[in-house]
Design a protein around this motif. Structure first.
Motif, PDB file in Angstrom:
ATOM      1  N   VAL A   1       0.888  -1.168   0.000  1.00  0.00           N
ATOM      2  CA  VAL A   1       0.000   0.000   0.000  1.00  0.00           C
ATOM      3  C   VAL A   1       0.922   1.214   0.000  1.00  0.00           C
ATOM      4  CG1 VAL A   1      -1.711   1.289   1.318  1.00  0.00           C
ATOM      5  CG2 VAL A   1      -1.867  -1.202   1.173  1.00  0.00           C
ATOM      6  N   TYR A   2       0.890   1.947  -1.104  1.00  0.00           N
ATOM      7  CA  TYR A   2       1.835   3.061  -1.292  1.00  0.00           C
ATOM      8  C   TYR A   2       1.093   4.365  -1.023  1.00  0.00           C
ATOM      9  CZ  TYR A   2       5.524   5.829  -3.493  1.00  0.00           C
ATOM     10  OH  TYR A   2       6.523   6.728  -3.747  1.00  0.00           O
ATOM     11  N   LEU A   3       1.350   4.912   0.153  1.00  0.00           N
ATOM     12  CA  LEU A   3       0.630   6.122   0.570  1.00  0.00           C
ATOM     13  C   LEU A   3       1.409   7.362   0.167  1.00  0.00           C
ATOM     14  CD1 LEU A   3      -0.474   5.071   4.184  1.00  0.00           C
ATOM     15  CD2 LEU A   3      -1.845   5.003   2.083  1.00  0.00           C
ATOM     16  N   ARG A   4       0.703   8.354  -0.321  1.00  0.00           N
ATOM     17  CA  ARG A   4       1.364   9.589  -0.754  1.00  0.00           C
ATOM     18  C   ARG A   4       1.598  10.475   0.466  1.00  0.00           C
ATOM     19  NH1 ARG A   4       0.638   8.729  -6.308  1.00  0.00           N
ATOM     20  NH2 ARG A   4       2.551   9.888  -6.519  1.00  0.00           N
ATOM     21  N   GLN A   5       2.411   9.988   1.377  1.00  0.00           N
ATOM     22  CA  GLN A   5       2.715  10.746   2.599  1.00  0.00           C
ATOM     23  C   GLN A   5       4.187  11.105   2.557  1.00  0.00           C
ATOM     24  OE1 GLN A   5       0.091   9.648   6.003  1.00  0.00           O
ATOM     25  NE2 GLN A   5       0.975   7.650   5.679  1.00  0.00           N
ATOM     26  N   GLU A   6       4.559  11.846   1.524  1.00  0.00           N
ATOM     27  CA  GLU A   6       5.955  12.242   1.327  1.00  0.00           C
ATOM     28  C   GLU A   6       6.511  12.895   2.601  1.00  0.00           C
ATOM     29  OE1 GLU A   6       9.362  12.800   0.333  1.00  0.00           O
ATOM     30  OE2 GLU A   6       8.397  12.245  -1.565  1.00  0.00           O
ATOM     31  N   GLY A   7       7.758  12.576   2.898  1.00  0.00           N
ATOM     32  CA  GLY A   7       8.448  13.229   4.022  1.00  0.00           C
ATOM     33  C   GLY A   7       7.765  12.994   5.359  1.00  0.00           C
TER      34      GLY A   7
ATOM     35  N   ASP B   1       6.580  12.990  13.221  1.00  0.00           N
ATOM     36  CA  ASP B   1       6.019  12.095  12.200  1.00  0.00           C
ATOM     37  C   ASP B   1       4.553  12.493  12.016  1.00  0.00           C
ATOM     38  OD1 ASP B   1       5.056  10.022  10.599  1.00  0.00           O
ATOM     39  OD2 ASP B   1       6.234   8.483  11.624  1.00  0.00           O
ATOM     40  N   ALA B   2       4.220  13.014  10.834  1.00  0.00           N
ATOM     41  CA  ALA B   2       2.869  13.556  10.624  1.00  0.00           C
ATOM     42  C   ALA B   2       1.964  12.596   9.863  1.00  0.00           C
ATOM     43  CB  ALA B   2       2.978  14.885   9.865  1.00  0.00           C
ATOM     44  N   ARG B   3       2.309  11.308   9.852  1.00  0.00           N
ATOM     45  CA  ARG B   3       1.525  10.368   9.034  1.00  0.00           C
ATOM     46  C   ARG B   3       0.341   9.769   9.791  1.00  0.00           C
ATOM     47  NH1 ARG B   3       6.279   6.455   7.253  1.00  0.00           N
ATOM     48  NH2 ARG B   3       6.942   7.011   9.348  1.00  0.00           N
ATOM     49  N   SER B   4      -0.597   9.231   9.014  1.00  0.00           N
ATOM     50  CA  SER B   4      -1.685   8.441   9.596  1.00  0.00           C
ATOM     51  C   SER B   4      -1.905   7.244   8.668  1.00  0.00           C
ATOM     52  CB  SER B   4      -2.961   9.264   9.714  1.00  0.00           C
ATOM     53  OG  SER B   4      -3.370   9.653   8.421  1.00  0.00           O
ATOM     54  N   TYR B   5      -2.609   6.233   9.177  1.00  0.00           N
ATOM     55  CA  TYR B   5      -2.691   4.977   8.411  1.00  0.00           C
ATOM     56  C   TYR B   5      -4.120   4.495   8.174  1.00  0.00           C
ATOM     57  CZ  TYR B   5       2.288   5.072   9.163  1.00  0.00           C
ATOM     58  OH  TYR B   5       3.595   5.470   9.159  1.00  0.00           O
TER      59      TYR B   5
END
Ligand SMILES: Nc1nc2c(ncn2[C@@H]2O[C@H](COP(=O)(O)OP(=O)(O)OP(=O)(O)O)[C@@H](O)[C@H]2O)c(=O)[nH]1
Length: 431
Positions: free
Chosen positions: A306-312, A345-349
């Motif tokens: 699953v390739y998430l567009r959460q660059e950086g 880390d500003a990502r979510s899943y």
């Protein structure tokens, strides 16, 4: 690398004259996901029935390798445009063809670390289109483009094997024709010139082939030959429980269960995946995930990235480049984000959880997750454990596995990895 980009970097080449650029063997920094040995080539060709698990297997790196083997490669095939001088990793590592070692995970137990904050409701996702992509290794993957109701980005699922199918893609859409279905990738099996139906059963009927198998007749070996499951059916093939695995080990004659499907949740990294950055190991991780999933011996139940567009880590490319400058001024990756007033880390899943469910990978059967990141393991399970991570497969940097002979070598990547371990608590050690 996109072809246009490769073309732009190619040295000029006068027709009739030899190419200006002759690739030289280099110490590889990123290896590409070429994993062929002569054995695996023939095995994979036999498995997929396409005959494309070829001996030449040109990967990003393999084109140059074949150029070294032959004195006069035809310029139409071996063009410097496909292997620009800056492409690292000309050699193909021969890695042992063993299934990856997984570590059992039980996130239902209480742990010391706080559970990551999760959205109450999962986003709504829909697979808009998928297409078959033959890869430079000779294997194939199915690229799925997803839309969702929380952002406008095209998140991706890169699926290996034909067992994993998207429910939202397969669902009927009002008014659509068979051509519409085939154009958006909602077909079973393979497309070929003149194909009229997205469904294998319809084609068999039209050709007068009996659709029902008689008792005792073997099931088709290619699951893509099976009729498309309804959107309500679980799509991943059911697997026996871990306890039945144990009974086989105890001498029971029942067949060994298939391992759980392999899953990687990968965050976009333009620098590490496209322009050869040695600041991080993102490109190598993507290659390694694909290597494991594409090989039916290593991953018999298939796999999905699953390739998430959460660059950086979710801050975007521009902000990541600012972070790089702050890192060159002496800060680590964690501090640089904070100095820029971003979360470390500003990502979510949540999107990943929803996409896995859509791919039939939710539910109690569980998945094997390729990661070192403890937050990812727990976050991807979703607010109500919609996805269950039963096992984790560590992503060990290639340089560590090979004592520095392969993989990325740079001061920056060492610092990057040590910050992941010390500050982000990634489960990675050199043992
Ligand atoms: N902000 C920031 N992001 C970075 C930097 N280097 C790489 N990234 C991003 O980090 C993301 C990858 O995250 P990692 O922390 O390397 O790994 P992970 O996905 O958390 O964990 P694994 O599953 O074990 O790989 C990608 O989105 C990269 O673009 C950096 O220096 N600063």
């Amino acid at each position: 690398m996109p072809e246009a980009q490769a073309q732009a970097q190619a040295p000029s080449h006068t027709p009739g004259l030899p190419p200006l650029y002759t690739p030289q063997p280099q110490s590889p920094s990123r290896q590409g996901f070429d994993f062929h040995t002569s054995d695996s080539d023939s095995a994979s060709a036999a498995h997929d029935g396409t005959g494309t698990g070829t001996a030449h297997s040109p990967s990003r790196t393999g084109t140059a390798a074949s150029q070294r083997r032959t004195s006069n490669p035809p310029p139409s095939i071996i063009s410097p445009a496909f292997t620009p001088p800056a492409t690292p990793g000309f050699t193909t590592p021969s890695q042992p063809r063993r299934p990856p070692r997984s570590i059992p995970v039980d996130t239902s137990r209480t742990s010391d670390s706080p559970r990551p904050e999760l959205l109450e409701e999962l986003p709504v996702v829909e697979c808009e289109v998928r297409a078959r992509i033959p890869t430079t290794t000779g294997h194939e993957m199915w690229l799925h483009v997803y839309r969702n109701n929380v952002d406008t980005k095209e998140h991706l699922a890169i699926v290996f094997g034909s067992q994993i199918r998207s429910r939202s893609l397969d669902a009927e859409r009002p008014g659509e024709t068979e051509l519409d279905r085939m154009t958006r990738g909602a077909y079973v099996g393979r497309l070929y010139p003149g194909r009229m139906s997205s469904r294998v059963e319809a084609i068999k009927r039209a050709e007068g082939v009996p659709s029902k198998r008689t008792p005792g007749q073997p099931a088709p070996t290619d699951p893509a030959e099976s009729p498309s499951p309804s959107p309500d059916q679980p799509l991943a093939s059911p697997s026996p429980s871990p306890s039945s695995a144990a009974s086989s080990e105890n001498g029971d004659a029942s067949p060994l269960p298939l391992p759980l499907p392999l899953v990687r949740i990968h965050s976009e990294c333009y620098t590490g995946e496209t322009v050869w950055s040695a600041r991080c190991d993102c490109g190598e991780q993507l290659d390694e995930s694909a290597r494991l999933m594409a090989d039916p011996v290593l991953s018999p139940s298939g796999g999905a990235i699953v390739y998430l567009r959460q660059e950086g880590r979710g801050i975007g490319l521009g902000e990541k480049l600012k972070a790089y400058n702050l890192q060159d001024l002496g800060n680590d990756t964690y501090e640089a984000n904070v100095l820029l007033r971003h979360p470390a880390d500003a990502r979510s899943y949540g999107l990943a959880t929803a996409m896995l469910m859509d791919l039939g990978l939710g539910g109690d059967r569980g998945i094997r997750l390729l990661t070192n990141n403890p937050d990812k393991v727990r976050a991807v399970e979703g607010p109500r454990r919609e996805v269950v991570v039963r096992e984790r497969v560590a992503m060990v940097p290639l340089a560590w596995k090979t004592g520095g002979k392969q993989g990325i070598k740079s001061e920056e990547v060492e610092k990057y990895l040590s910050t992941k371990i010390e500050k982000f608590k990634h489960m990675l050690d050199q043992k």
